[in-house]
Design a protein around this motif. Structure first.
Motif, PDB file in Angstrom:
ATOM      1  N   MET A   1       0.904  -1.246   0.099  1.00 19.60           N
ATOM      2  CA  MET A   1       0.060  -0.058  -0.082  1.00 19.60           C
ATOM      3  C   MET A   1       0.881   1.278  -0.151  1.00 19.60           C
ATOM      4  SD  MET A   1      -2.714   1.209   2.631  1.00 19.60           S
ATOM      5  CE  MET A   1      -4.202   1.202   1.748  1.00 19.60           C
ATOM      6  N   SER A   2       0.415   2.315  -0.657  1.00 20.54           N
ATOM      7  CA  SER A   2       1.247   3.417  -0.887  1.00 20.54           C
ATOM      8  C   SER A   2       0.717   4.452   0.226  1.00 20.54           C
ATOM      9  CB  SER A   2       0.838   4.311  -2.181  1.00 20.54           C
ATOM     10  OG  SER A   2      -0.292   4.582  -2.154  1.00 20.54           O
ATOM     11  N   ASN A   3       1.618   5.395   0.589  1.00 21.71           N
ATOM     12  CA  ASN A   3       1.548   6.311   1.655  1.00 21.71           C
ATOM     13  C   ASN A   3       0.653   7.461   1.270  1.00 21.71           C
ATOM     14  OD1 ASN A   3       3.280   5.089   3.574  1.00 21.71           O
ATOM     15  ND2 ASN A   3       5.027   6.197   2.966  1.00 21.71           N
ATOM     16  N   THR A   4      -0.044   7.449  -0.088  1.00 21.25           N
ATOM     17  CA  THR A   4      -0.973   8.405  -0.575  1.00 21.25           C
ATOM     18  C   THR A   4      -2.295   7.966  -0.086  1.00 21.25           C
ATOM     19  OG1 THR A   4      -0.702   7.569  -2.737  1.00 21.25           O
ATOM     20  CG2 THR A   4       0.448   9.739  -2.077  1.00 21.25           C
ATOM     21  N   SER A   5      -3.072   8.900   0.303  1.00 25.16           N
ATOM     22  CA  SER A   5      -4.582   8.577   0.732  1.00 25.16           C
ATOM     23  C   SER A   5      -5.414   9.325  -0.350  1.00 25.16           C
ATOM     24  CB  SER A   5      -4.833   9.131   2.048  1.00 25.16           C
ATOM     25  OG  SER A   5      -6.226   9.056   2.342  1.00 25.16           O
ATOM     26  N   ASN A   6      -6.347   8.480  -0.670  1.00 22.52           N
ATOM     27  CA  ASN A   6      -7.538   8.756  -1.632  1.00 22.52           C
ATOM     28  C   ASN A   6      -8.556   9.764  -0.746  1.00 22.52           C
ATOM     29  OD1 ASN A   6      -6.228   7.599  -3.730  1.00 22.52           O
ATOM     30  ND2 ASN A   6      -7.570   5.985  -3.214  1.00 22.52           N
TER      31      ASN A   6
ATOM     32  N   LYS B   1      -2.634   5.343   6.205  1.00 21.29           N
ATOM     33  CA  LYS B   1      -1.320   5.723   6.576  1.00 21.29           C
ATOM     34  C   LYS B   1      -0.870   4.700   7.777  1.00 21.29           C
ATOM     35  CE  LYS B   1      -1.058  10.379   5.022  1.00 21.29           C
ATOM     36  NZ  LYS B   1      -0.406  11.594   5.317  1.00 21.29           N
ATOM     37  N   ILE B   2      -1.692   4.515   8.705  1.00 18.02           N
ATOM     38  CA  ILE B   2      -1.214   3.716   9.921  1.00 18.02           C
ATOM     39  C   ILE B   2      -1.050   2.249   9.341  1.00 18.02           C
ATOM     40  CG2 ILE B   2      -2.018   2.924  12.086  1.00 18.02           C
ATOM     41  CD1 ILE B   2      -3.600   5.613  12.513  1.00 18.02           C
ATOM     42  N   LYS B   3      -1.838   2.001   8.655  1.00 21.15           N
ATOM     43  CA  LYS B   3      -2.024   0.421   8.087  1.00 21.15           C
ATOM     44  C   LYS B   3      -0.669   0.356   7.044  1.00 21.15           C
ATOM     45  CE  LYS B   3      -5.505  -0.400   5.566  1.00 21.15           C
ATOM     46  NZ  LYS B   3      -6.631  -1.035   4.970  1.00 21.15           N
ATOM     47  N   SER B   4      -0.291   1.041   6.479  1.00 14.74           N
ATOM     48  CA  SER B   4       0.984   1.168   5.620  1.00 14.74           C
ATOM     49  C   SER B   4       2.180   0.959   6.648  1.00 14.74           C
ATOM     50  CB  SER B   4       1.307   2.269   4.849  1.00 14.74           C
ATOM     51  OG  SER B   4       2.437   2.288   4.339  1.00 14.74           O
ATOM     52  N   MET B   5       2.121   1.827   7.876  1.00 16.53           N
ATOM     53  CA  MET B   5       3.282   1.671   8.785  1.00 16.53           C
ATOM     54  C   MET B   5       3.315   0.474   9.514  1.00 16.53           C
ATOM     55  SD  MET B   5       3.326   5.649  10.412  1.00 16.53           S
ATOM     56  CE  MET B   5       1.611   5.597  11.028  1.00 16.53           C
ATOM     57  N   LEU B   6       2.052  -0.186   9.692  1.00 13.24           N
ATOM     58  CA  LEU B   6       1.925  -1.785  10.331  1.00 13.24           C
ATOM     59  C   LEU B   6       2.429  -2.575   9.515  1.00 13.24           C
ATOM     60  CD1 LEU B   6      -1.643  -1.331  12.105  1.00 13.24           C
ATOM     61  CD2 LEU B   6       0.761  -1.241  13.259  1.00 13.24           C
ATOM     62  N   GLU B   7       2.102  -2.579   8.370  1.00 14.44           N
ATOM     63  CA  GLU B   7       2.470  -3.488   7.202  1.00 14.44           C
ATOM     64  C   GLU B   7       4.102  -3.463   6.964  1.00 14.44           C
ATOM     65  OE1 GLU B   7      -0.159  -2.498   4.100  1.00 14.44           O
ATOM     66  OE2 GLU B   7      -1.525  -3.624   4.822  1.00 14.44           O
ATOM     67  N   GLN B   8       4.632  -2.440   7.105  1.00 16.39           N
ATOM     68  CA  GLN B   8       5.985  -2.266   7.104  1.00 16.39           C
ATOM     69  C   GLN B   8       6.834  -2.743   8.157  1.00 16.39           C
ATOM     70  OE1 GLN B   8       7.307   1.825   6.601  1.00 16.39           O
ATOM     71  NE2 GLN B   8       6.024   2.143   4.469  1.00 16.39           N
TER      72      GLN B   8
ATOM     73  N   VAL C   1      -4.164  -4.514  11.492  1.00 19.49           N
ATOM     74  CA  VAL C   1      -4.349  -4.379  10.146  1.00 19.49           C
ATOM     75  C   VAL C   1      -5.960  -4.670   9.843  1.00 19.49           C
ATOM     76  CG1 VAL C   1      -3.913  -4.865   7.512  1.00 19.49           C
ATOM     77  CG2 VAL C   1      -2.064  -4.295   9.360  1.00 19.49           C
ATOM     78  N   THR C   2      -6.296  -5.892  10.223  1.00 17.47           N
ATOM     79  CA  THR C   2      -7.599  -6.363   9.978  1.00 17.47           C
ATOM     80  C   THR C   2      -8.530  -5.538  10.354  1.00 17.47           C
ATOM     81  OG1 THR C   2      -6.949  -8.643   9.718  1.00 17.47           O
ATOM     82  CG2 THR C   2      -9.010  -8.269  10.369  1.00 17.47           C
ATOM     83  N   ALA C   3      -8.484  -5.127  11.821  1.00 24.77           N
ATOM     84  CA  ALA C   3      -9.202  -4.096  12.611  1.00 24.77           C
ATOM     85  C   ALA C   3      -9.497  -2.934  11.947  1.00 24.77           C
ATOM     86  CB  ALA C   3      -8.760  -3.853  13.836  1.00 24.77           C
ATOM     87  N   TYR C   4      -8.138  -2.276  11.045  1.00 27.34           N
ATOM     88  CA  TYR C   4      -8.451  -1.050  10.506  1.00 27.34           C
ATOM     89  C   TYR C   4      -9.035  -1.392   9.229  1.00 27.34           C
ATOM     90  CZ  TYR C   4      -5.312   1.947  13.559  1.00 27.34           C
ATOM     91  OH  TYR C   4      -4.839   2.493  14.468  1.00 27.34           O
TER      92      TYR C   4
END
Length: 72
Positions: A1-6, A18-25, A57-60
């Motif tokens: 997932m990219s750091n840009t949000s729609n 953004k938080i999901k991206s950090m968690l995935e990293q 991540v699933t909760a988000y």
């Protein structure tokens, strides 16, 4: 997932993405660390960390999709 949000910054999904991206990293990082250490307890700790973060991540995801009763 990219750091840009729609979504605009006022939309919670802007931040959840953004938080999901950090968690995935972090998940990727701790999983790669499993192979870098030989201590089985450290390996188990890192795998547990990845699993717990994956649950977040699933909760988000559920929040964004409003797929759970608590988020409706």
């Amino acid at each position: 997932m990219s750091n840009t949000s729609n979504y605009p910054e006022s939309d919670p999904r802007h931040h959840t993405q953004k938080i999901k991206s950090m968690l995935e990293q972090s998940i990727s990082h701790v999983r790669s660390d499993v192979g870098k250490v030989t201590d089985p307890k450290a390996q188990a700790l890192f795998e547990t960390t990845a699993e717990v973060l994956g649950g977040l991540v699933t909760a988000y995801d559920h929040f964004e999709q409003r797929s759970e009763e608590a988020w409706k």
